[in-house]
Design a protein around this motif. Structure first.
Motif, PDB file in Angstrom:
ATOM      1  N   PHE A 115       9.247   6.026  -7.855  1.00 10.07           N
ATOM      2  CA  PHE A 115       8.069   6.414  -8.833  1.00 10.07           C
ATOM      3  C   PHE A 115       8.573   6.781 -10.080  1.00 10.07           C
ATOM      4  O   PHE A 115       9.510   7.814 -10.018  1.00 10.07           O
ATOM      5  CB  PHE A 115       7.200   7.397  -8.004  1.00 10.07           C
ATOM      6  CG  PHE A 115       6.626   7.004  -6.834  1.00 10.07           C
ATOM      7  CD1 PHE A 115       7.049   7.296  -5.623  1.00 10.07           C
ATOM      8  CD2 PHE A 115       5.168   6.306  -7.033  1.00 10.07           C
ATOM      9  CE1 PHE A 115       6.369   6.583  -4.385  1.00 10.07           C
ATOM     10  CE2 PHE A 115       4.650   5.712  -5.543  1.00 10.07           C
ATOM     11  CZ  PHE A 115       5.314   5.924  -4.407  1.00 10.07           C
ATOM     12  N   LYS A 139      11.608   9.830  -1.440  1.00  8.94           N
ATOM     13  CA  LYS A 139      10.265   9.746  -2.146  1.00  8.94           C
ATOM     14  C   LYS A 139       9.371  11.003  -1.589  1.00  8.94           C
ATOM     15  O   LYS A 139       8.467  10.800  -1.554  1.00  8.94           O
ATOM     16  CB  LYS A 139       9.621   8.270  -1.610  1.00  8.94           C
ATOM     17  CG  LYS A 139      10.383   6.995  -2.030  1.00  8.94           C
ATOM     18  CD  LYS A 139       9.479   5.755  -1.845  1.00  8.94           C
ATOM     19  CE  LYS A 139       9.448   5.633  -0.549  1.00  8.94           C
ATOM     20  NZ  LYS A 139       8.912   4.123  -0.051  1.00  8.94           N
ATOM     21  N   TYR A 159      -1.263   6.918  -7.692  1.00 10.90           N
ATOM     22  CA  TYR A 159      -1.639   7.066  -6.451  1.00 10.90           C
ATOM     23  C   TYR A 159      -2.081   8.253  -5.949  1.00 10.90           C
ATOM     24  O   TYR A 159      -1.196   9.544  -6.831  1.00 10.90           O
ATOM     25  CB  TYR A 159      -0.437   6.702  -5.550  1.00 10.90           C
ATOM     26  CG  TYR A 159       0.053   5.225  -5.785  1.00 10.90           C
ATOM     27  CD1 TYR A 159       1.038   4.652  -6.660  1.00 10.90           C
ATOM     28  CD2 TYR A 159      -0.622   4.094  -5.104  1.00 10.90           C
ATOM     29  CE1 TYR A 159       1.397   3.516  -6.845  1.00 10.90           C
ATOM     30  CE2 TYR A 159      -0.273   2.872  -5.398  1.00 10.90           C
ATOM     31  CZ  TYR A 159       0.597   2.450  -6.238  1.00 10.90           C
ATOM     32  OH  TYR A 159       1.088   1.272  -6.417  1.00 10.90           O
ATOM     33  N   ARG A 183       3.659   4.516 -10.799  1.00 12.12           N
ATOM     34  CA  ARG A 183       4.554   3.503 -10.896  1.00 12.12           C
ATOM     35  C   ARG A 183       3.676   2.330 -11.224  1.00 12.12           C
ATOM     36  O   ARG A 183       3.079   1.561 -10.307  1.00 12.12           O
ATOM     37  CB  ARG A 183       5.552   3.176  -9.778  1.00 12.12           C
ATOM     38  CG  ARG A 183       6.894   2.047 -10.190  1.00 12.12           C
ATOM     39  CD  ARG A 183       7.485   1.611  -9.074  1.00 12.12           C
ATOM     40  NE  ARG A 183       8.534   0.630  -9.504  1.00 12.12           N
ATOM     41  CZ  ARG A 183       9.501   0.674 -10.255  1.00 12.12           C
ATOM     42  NH1 ARG A 183       9.928   2.030 -10.347  1.00 12.12           N
ATOM     43  NH2 ARG A 183      10.349  -0.166 -10.482  1.00 12.12           N
ATOM     44  N   LEU A 186       0.233   8.808   0.313  1.00  7.50           N
ATOM     45  CA  LEU A 186       0.933  10.186  -0.126  1.00  7.50           C
ATOM     46  C   LEU A 186       0.515  11.100   0.977  1.00  7.50           C
ATOM     47  O   LEU A 186      -0.602  11.423   1.228  1.00  7.50           O
ATOM     48  CB  LEU A 186       0.673  10.561  -1.683  1.00  7.50           C
ATOM     49  CG  LEU A 186       0.917   9.748  -2.525  1.00  7.50           C
ATOM     50  CD1 LEU A 186       0.474   9.982  -4.004  1.00  7.50           C
ATOM     51  CD2 LEU A 186       2.554   9.453  -2.582  1.00  7.50           C
ATOM     52  N   GLN A 199       0.831  -1.237   0.070  1.00  8.47           N
ATOM     53  CA  GLN A 199       0.065  -0.097  -0.031  1.00  8.47           C
ATOM     54  C   GLN A 199       0.806   1.185  -0.095  1.00  8.47           C
ATOM     55  O   GLN A 199       1.682   1.360   0.650  1.00  8.47           O
ATOM     56  CB  GLN A 199      -0.853  -0.082   1.364  1.00  8.47           C
ATOM     57  CG  GLN A 199      -1.964   1.107   1.175  1.00  8.47           C
ATOM     58  CD  GLN A 199      -2.827   1.144   2.665  1.00  8.47           C
ATOM     59  OE1 GLN A 199      -2.781   0.291   3.464  1.00  8.47           O
ATOM     60  NE2 GLN A 199      -3.610   2.155   2.576  1.00  8.47           N
ATOM     61  N   VAL A 200       0.423   2.101  -0.690  1.00  5.30           N
ATOM     62  CA  VAL A 200       1.232   3.521  -0.825  1.00  5.30           C
ATOM     63  C   VAL A 200       0.545   4.545  -0.296  1.00  5.30           C
ATOM     64  O   VAL A 200      -0.828   4.623  -0.526  1.00  5.30           O
ATOM     65  CB  VAL A 200       1.553   3.604  -2.216  1.00  5.30           C
ATOM     66  CG1 VAL A 200       2.084   5.228  -2.331  1.00  5.30           C
ATOM     67  CG2 VAL A 200       2.662   2.749  -2.810  1.00  5.30           C
ATOM     68  N   ALA A 243       5.892  10.187   0.345  1.00  3.55           N
ATOM     69  CA  ALA A 243       5.393   8.791   0.008  1.00  3.55           C
ATOM     70  C   ALA A 243       5.928   7.741   0.816  1.00  3.55           C
ATOM     71  O   ALA A 243       6.870   7.803   1.063  1.00  3.55           O
ATOM     72  CB  ALA A 243       5.605   8.516  -1.423  1.00  3.55           C
ATOM     73  N   SER A 244       4.910   6.916   1.401  1.00  2.00           N
ATOM     74  CA  SER A 244       5.213   5.729   2.310  1.00  2.00           C
ATOM     75  C   SER A 244       4.559   4.730   1.671  1.00  2.00           C
ATOM     76  O   SER A 244       3.517   4.820   0.933  1.00  2.00           O
ATOM     77  CB  SER A 244       5.045   6.175   3.580  1.00  2.00           C
ATOM     78  OG  SER A 244       3.653   6.254   3.759  1.00  2.00           O
ATOM     79  N   GLY A 245       5.170   3.350   1.826  1.00  2.00           N
ATOM     80  CA  GLY A 245       4.631   2.189   1.578  1.00  2.00           C
ATOM     81  C   GLY A 245       5.633   1.303   0.652  1.00  2.00           C
ATOM     82  O   GLY A 245       7.058   1.533   0.946  1.00  2.00           O
ATOM     83  N   SER A 246       5.020   0.357   0.048  1.00  2.00           N
ATOM     84  CA  SER A 246       5.874  -0.586  -0.587  1.00  2.00           C
ATOM     85  C   SER A 246       6.498  -0.150  -2.097  1.00  2.00           C
ATOM     86  O   SER A 246       7.486  -1.015  -2.189  1.00  2.00           O
ATOM     87  CB  SER A 246       4.978  -1.804  -0.909  1.00  2.00           C
ATOM     88  OG  SER A 246       4.103  -1.301  -1.694  1.00  2.00           O
ATOM     89  N   VAL A 247       6.303   0.910  -2.583  1.00  2.00           N
ATOM     90  CA  VAL A 247       6.776   1.074  -3.873  1.00  2.00           C
ATOM     91  C   VAL A 247       8.134   2.019  -3.517  1.00  2.00           C
ATOM     92  O   VAL A 247       8.336   2.843  -2.687  1.00  2.00           O
ATOM     93  CB  VAL A 247       6.153   2.193  -4.592  1.00  2.00           C
ATOM     94  CG1 VAL A 247       6.602   2.604  -5.784  1.00  2.00           C
ATOM     95  CG2 VAL A 247       4.644   1.392  -4.959  1.00  2.00           C
TER      96      VAL A 247
END
Length: 114
Positions: free
Chosen positions: A31, A76, A103, A99, A4, A1-2, A24-28
């Motif tokens: 971008f 990010k 998002y 990506r 912003l 989950q991402v 941005a935080s999470g699995s990606v």
């Protein structure tokens, strides 16, 4: 989950400046594109500025020469430096990152009024 998270919106007088930030935080990990859209009162959401991971930028005609987008890929984070603001810049500003999937942040209000 991402996720912003935008910050930096608020009230400004015409001619003043504001700086928006989006983290941005999470699995990606990275971008391809990060940028900003806005939606003014009674208007459709429109692109304000975007930047690819390679540094290519795109700006709306109405903000060229006044707004500058930048990003820190390691963090990010994408920024939008807004100068010489006008009442027409009023709206909710949304952070966008892409990506594969797109998002969106929740939005931050920018109001320009004297």
């Amino acid at each position: 989950q991402v996720l912003l998270a935008e910050s930096g919106g608020g009230l400004a007088q015409p001619g003043e400046s504001l700086r928006l930030s989006c983290v941005a935080s999470g699995s990606v990990v990275s971008f391809r594109v990060m940028g900003w859209y806005r939606q003014g009162p009674g208007k459709q959401r429109e692109l304000v500025a975007s930047m690819t991971i390679h540094g290519n930028t795109e700006y709306a005609e109405s903000v060229k020469g006044r707004f500058t987008i930048s990003r820190d890929n390691a963090k990010k984070t994408v920024y939008l430096q807004m100068s010489n603001l006008t009442p027409e810049d009023t709206g909710v500003y949304y952070c966008h990152a892409q990506r594969g999937s797109n998002y969106w942040g929740q939005g931050t209000q920018v109001t320009v009024a004297s």
